[in-house]
Design an enzyme around this catalytic site. Structure first.
Site, PDB file in Angstrom:
ATOM      1  N   LYS A 124     184.533 -31.201  16.405  1.00 47.09           N
ATOM      2  CA  LYS A 124     184.306 -32.644  16.309  1.00 47.09           C
ATOM      3  C   LYS A 124     184.702 -33.299  17.621  1.00 47.09           C
ATOM      4  O   LYS A 124     185.708 -32.923  18.229  1.00 47.09           O
ATOM      5  CB  LYS A 124     185.144 -33.190  15.143  1.00 47.09           C
ATOM      6  CG  LYS A 124     184.823 -34.621  14.727  1.00 47.09           C
ATOM      7  CD  LYS A 124     185.682 -35.027  13.518  1.00 47.09           C
ATOM      8  CE  LYS A 124     185.419 -36.454  13.066  1.00 47.09           C
ATOM      9  NZ  LYS A 124     186.229 -36.838  11.896  1.00 47.09           N
TER      10      LYS A 124
ATOM     11  N   SER B 223     183.622 -39.068   8.304  1.00 46.85           N
ATOM     12  CA  SER B 223     183.164 -39.219   9.670  1.00 46.85           C
ATOM     13  C   SER B 223     182.789 -37.886  10.338  1.00 46.85           C
ATOM     14  O   SER B 223     182.136 -37.900  11.372  1.00 46.85           O
ATOM     15  CB  SER B 223     184.244 -39.904  10.507  1.00 46.85           C
ATOM     16  OG  SER B 223     185.388 -39.074  10.582  1.00 46.85           O
TER      17      SER B 223
ATOM     18  N   SER C 269     187.304 -37.608   5.635  1.00 46.21           N
ATOM     19  CA  SER C 269     186.282 -37.355   6.650  1.00 46.21           C
ATOM     20  C   SER C 269     185.870 -35.895   6.791  1.00 46.21           C
ATOM     21  O   SER C 269     184.881 -35.613   7.461  1.00 46.21           O
ATOM     22  CB  SER C 269     186.750 -37.874   8.010  1.00 46.21           C
ATOM     23  OG  SER C 269     186.687 -39.269   8.027  1.00 46.21           O
TER      24      SER C 269
END
Lengths: 548, 549
Positions: free
Chosen positions: B127, B202, B226
């Site tokens: 990420k 996210s 997330s």
């Protein structure tokens, strides 16, 4: 990469007073560290202050304070002498090239986290104990939030509602030349926090540069109760804090390097009024004497406004001490309270102290200045001597060691305070840097006391010992300096001098008795300084006055 | 509204309970039967295969060690798929130029008979709010466009030490703030199951990348769900470890007291291996735990070794509050079916109530916003990132931040600043902390009585791109299933458990299993057994199903 130069940023508060910023940079206004180490706040005052005589100045303030009372509280920031910064492993060396003592953590790069240096806690506990505070066995760190280019994370890691130490006091003795007196000032709190970096402003103010070397350096903020009443007391308070942190070995306490910084809050009220007047904060005082003068200036300014009925002109603001003009000027006005949006620092666990940890630190504390002063006082030393000897822990240690080795107290004090101190001052050395040992000083003193050598010879030997080392015994032998105490030998020399100076003898006997000194000098010269002065004078006088 | 449960297994399960489950604690299951009877069953193509998911990591390792495949070939296979699918999915913000070179290095090691790390040749997506020294790390924000960190995050460093190949940086909602990945400052990622839908957020990029098999496993971060919600939306396994299990050093902080780095995999075993690689104490993170890290995957045996009731004695609590109003019927059905499946495996399932559950959402948004308003202060344009030139300091700050941050981030900074302001602190921040304590206590009680708690990972399956963009409160409400777990700092595993009608082949539903602090091992073990025994589901999105099967 790390040094960022941003052109065209107006740093308003500072631009108004560029001189103030420079003063810290080239701040050799006073003497060196070592020199100031052996001075009390007021000694520094006497040496460095040319413009205003402290005595008359103080008198003026005293007169003012007949009707008004000044209320002074001080926030002191002490930079801790830890090997590494508070939350990262960077070393901090004062005077390094900008942005060389930095790492991703103290530069606040994305993804970095603080990890507490445990020395910071140890030093904070030491100071808390030395200031007679209550320690918080469970405290925490909080974030204090504001934007400024020298604050890389946009918040300062500090302590807010639970400081590590609270409710203490500090005791000190005012210098005798100012009338002396013992004082006890309350300490509201001591908390740990990190320092910010520095902005370096260009000469014309068109741009500023950021130096993050200092960012993340551990600080203790020590807040006093509003117990202080004059500039002198404030300066002595700060000097005592300096002494304390140096005794504890937690900071070099150097004001010129910014290792000890004082922000002073001053307000004034008519005597008898209960509520405090509006307080004004003063910054930018780089020495104790500057503190003294800045505060007394500010008191006069406020009392003036009061006595003119214009006390509404005293507003809550920050004023800057201008060393050149010897006055305070408005730096920024405080419009309401700044909201720092404190909240607990989630990146750091709570600070939990154990009884054992605190006890160990308490047990490790050496004798602190106040205790030392009381002990020296009991030894029969005058307050002036006490203050001088205790001002620098190294000097006090030297003194103690000398006495331990049998030297007579007053003589040891005198030797240290006069000849040794003068030498240290001239050579800009500290007492640890000279070759003289307490052992030899004690030896020297007992040699003089016991009559082996004269005081004059003692002085010669002293300077020899200071610069080249060695022992008193060896020097005496080597240079054949043993005092002549045989009356017959001295008598011979006296006779010789009298015979060689018939004219002066005649004049003496004709009534010019001042010439005794001349004869004594001649005899001493003949003995190469070794004649016992008492014996010499006794025999000389007998011979001179003998009608012959 | 009828939702379609596309899982023939349910028939079987339902029949089973009707036989022998009429006891008091089974009340809950009764309703499963009623609900599922309303659903429309459809035959499906992808569900025909009953092969349980196998570990891609172990397969890669086996083929490397046996010289069946070269690391370069494996890397190329993934990279080809990445190139093919990326125009539709857009899960990566940056793809490494070094992946093949790294694979070659692995092959050379094999040739030299050197020891291989446990992740040798495994392509890992990271990420983009996790720092990598050789690739830009933007946190999905324009304010850090092209920013290159000076260091690897501890988790990334550990991965590299294990031989992993960091294939690229995955898309996310800016600084992790969002539940759809639509708040990325750069691009919108699509859900591989239906490219008109969001992948969740996210960590949407990391979830979509594993789902589309663009990489083997990936790292995400989980502040309020997330990792778990996108895992649910994309039909992959997502693990949110206990707070402190994995070092946060190098993770761009959103809400420091809630943030954890988590893992995505296409199987529980892969997730477990990845978690093991990144866990452990770190001297650079004072909040990282010193607890011993067990070898999470060692207990995950192959199915043949399972006993007939492998979960005998396991106490499972279904959180009542997660199966009520506002939760899609199809999701409820799938979770109830999953509960039945757990029961089938020998565990006892009861319903538990967490009274403070609904309070968690507002408390979470106050605490997360407050911390983020502080954590994002460092993005001021002075030292790094995008700076808007200015004649004056305040406008330098204002313009750089106004220009660099997206609307969602600005909104949360404003909310957080407000909540921490003098006069509001007690009413918001302090009160939210009190709620947090309540949530922690109620989880503690529930977990004293149960080994694990289960709930949906999200109240719905993946929704359409743009559907909730202008309704932030609706989006926030979607986090109800997950935020409480962050408030309590507990570990939770999400794994796909069923489908709801939608897209071309149905949309996956995620089951959340919550464990006691530092009990990841149990979650992974239960999850593995659940996954391996789940009948008739194959969670491979149609986009890549053809090329892989």
């Amino acid at each position: 990469m790390a040094s960022v130069l941003f052109r065209g940023i107006q740093t308003r508060p500072f631009l108004l007073y560029p001189s103030a910023l420079l003063s810290r940079k080239n701040g050799v206004l006073f003497c060196t560290t070592k020199c100031s180490q052996s001075q009390t706040a007021t000694q520094e005052n006497q040496q460095t202050q040319m413009k205003v005589s402290p005595r008359t100045h103080t008198k003026k303030v005293e007169k003012i304070l007949h009707d008004y009372e000044a209320i002074i509280g001080i926030e002191t920031h002490v930079q801790l002498d830890t090997l590494t910064k508070a939350f990262c492993s960077c070393a901090y060396l004062y005077g390094s090239q900008p942005n060389t003592n930095v790492c991703p953590i103290c530069m606040g790069l994305p993804g970095t986290l603080p990890v507490l240096n445990s020395k910071v806690i140890e030093f904070a506990v030491k100071v808390g104990l030395a200031l007679n505070c209550n320690l918080s066995m469970n405290s925490k760190f909080d974030r204090k939030q504001y934007f400024y280019p020298d604050l890389p994370k946009g918040y300062q890691i500090s302590q807010f509602d639970i400081p590590i130490a609270t409710g203490g006091f500090i005791e000190l003795d005012l210098p005798t030349e100012y009338g002396g007196g013992h004082r006890k000032f309350g300490i509201t709190r001591v908390h740990m926090e990190e320092d910010a970096g520095k902005l370096l402003h260009s000469g014309n103010g068109s741009y500023s540069q950021v130096d993050l070397n200092r960012a993340g350096v551990p600080l203790l903020e020590i807040v006093s109760e509003p117990d202080i009443r004059s500039g002198l007391e404030a300066a002595e308070y700060a000097a005592e804090i300096q002494r304390l942190v140096r005794y504890l070995g937690v900071s070099n306490g150097n004001m010129q390097e910014g290792s000890l910084r004082c922000d002073v809050n001053v307000s004034v009220r008519p005597i008898g009024q209960l509520e405090y007047g509006t307080k004004v904060e003063i910054k930018n005082m780089n020495s104790f004497s500057a503190m003294n003068r800045a505060i007394d200036f500010e008191i006069s300014r406020q009392v003036d406004l009061y006595s003119k009925g214009e006390d509404n002109q005293i507003i809550q603001e920050t004023r800057l001490w201008e060393e050149g003009a010897q006055r305070t000027v408005t730096m920024r006005k405080k419009e309401g309270l700044a909201d720092y949006r404190y909240f607990p620092e989630p990146d750091l666990p709570e600070v939990v102290l154990s009884e054992e940890y605190v006890d160990n630190i308490r047990a490790s504390l050496l004798e602190l200045p106040e205790v030392k002063r009381r002990r020296y006082e009991r030894m029969g030393l005058s307050m002036q001597d006490v203050l001088f000897l205790t001002n620098d822990m190294n000097v006090a240690d030297f003194f103690d060691a000398t006495i331990e080795r049998g030297a007579e107290v007053k003589m040891a004090a005198n030797w240290i305070m006069s000849d040794i101190a003068a030498y240290l001052n001239n050579e800009k050395l500290s007492i640890n840097e000279i070759k003289l040992t307490p052992q030899e000083l004690a030896e020297l003193i007992s040699s003089i006391k016991g009559g082996t050598i004269s005081g004059k010879i003692g002085k010669e030997i002293l300077f020899e010992l200071i610069s080249n080392g060695g022992t008193v015994k060896a020097l005496i032998e080597e240079k054949d300096l043993v005092q002549i105490v045989d009356p017959a030998e001295i008598e011979k020399m006296v006779d010789k001098v009298l015979i060689e100076n018939p004219k002066q003898l005649q004049q003496y006997r004709g009534g010019k008795t001042k010439l005794q000194g001349f004869f004594a000098g001649q005899v001493m010269k003949l003995s190469k300084g070794k004649a016992n002065p008492g014996l010499l004078n006794k025999i000389l006088l007998e011979k001179l006055n003998a009608k012959g | 509204m009828l939702s379609s449960v596309q899982n023939p297994r349910l028939f079987f399960v339902r029949c089973r309970f009707q036989f022998h489950l009429p006891s008091k604690s089974r009340h809950f299951h009764g309703s499963v039967a009623v609900r599922t009877s309303e659903t429309v069953m459809e035959p499906q193509t992808h569900a025909s295969s009953t092969t349980p998911p196998s570990s891609e990591i172990l397969t890669i390792r086996k083929s490397l060690l046996s010289h069946q495949k070269k690391a370069v070939d494996i890397a190329e296979e993934y990279l080809n798929r990445l190139r093919q699918t990326e125009p539709q999915i857009q899960s990566f913000l940056h793809v490494s130029e070094n992946a093949l070179r790294d694979a070659q290095a692995i092959d050379q090691k094999i040739e030299r008979n050197e020891e291989l790390g446990p992740l040798a040749g495994v392509l890992v997506g990271v990420k983009d709010n996790i720092c990598t020294v050789d690739m830009p790390s933007t946190g999905g924000s324009r304010i850090l466009e092209d920013y290159r960190p000076a260091f690897d995050a501890t988790a990334v460093k550990k991965l590299r030490e294990c031989g992993a190949i960091i294939v690229g940086k995955t898309n996310l909602d800016e600084f992790g703030m969002g539940s759809t990945t639509e708040s990325s400052g750069f691009q919108v990622t699509a859900n591989p199951w239906d490219v008109s839908r969001v992948p969740g957020g996210s960590s949407g990029g990391s979830a979509a990348a594993v789902s589309a098999r663009q990489c083997v496993v990936s790292l995400g971060s989980d502040t309020g769900g997330s990792v778990r919600q996108p895992a649910s939306f994309c039909g992959v396994v997502g693990m949110k470890p206990t707070y402190g299990r994995v070092s946060r050093f190098g993770l761009m902080a959103y809400a420091s007291s809630l943030d954890v780095i988590g893992c995505f995999g296409s199987s529980v075993v892969d997730t477990a291996i990845l978690l093991h690689a990144i866990s452990g104490h770190d001297i650079l993170d004072a909040t990282s735990s010193k607890r011993v890290v067990p070898d999470f995957s060692s207990q995950l045996t192959s199915m043949e070794l399972f006993e007939s009731k492998p979960l005998r004695g396991l106490r499972v609590g279904v959180i009542r509050e997660t199966l009520g109003d506002g939760v899609d019927m199809g999701v409820i059905s799938s979770i109830k079916a999953a509960a039945s499946h757990l029961e089938e495996l020998g565990s006892t399932v009861i319903e538990v109530s967490l009274p403070s559950f609904s309070l968690g959402l507002p408390a979470y948004y106050i605490l997360a916003s407050s911390e983020s308003s502080s954590n994002l202060s460092r993005y001021d344009g002075v030292r790094y990132g995008n700076q808007v030139a200015s004649d004056e300091l305040n406008s330098l700050y204002g313009d750089s931040r106004a220009n660099g941050f997206g609307p969602e981030v600005k909104m949360r900074i404003l909310m957080g600043t407000y909540a921490l302001s003098a006069g509001y602190y007690d009413a918001y921040y302090k009160r939210a902390q009190q709620v947090r304590t309540l949530v922690q206590k109620s989880f503690k009680t529930a977990l004293d009585e149960n080994d694990i708690l289960i709930s949906p990972a999200a109240p719905s399956v993946a929704y359409k791109i743009g559907e909730k963009k202008n309704d932030p409160l609706a989006m926030y409400a979607g986090d109800i299933m997950t935020v409480n777990v962050n408030l309590a700092g507990l570990p939770a595993l999400v794994l796909p458990c069923g489908f709801v009608e939608g897209g071309v082949a149905g949309l996956p539903v995620g089951l959340q299993m919550i464990g006691a602090a530092f009990d990841e091992e149990k979650l992974l073990k239960v999850g593995h057994i659940f996954e391996q025994t789940l009948q008739g589901c194959r969670f491979l999105p149609p986009l890549v199903a053809d090329s892989l099967s």
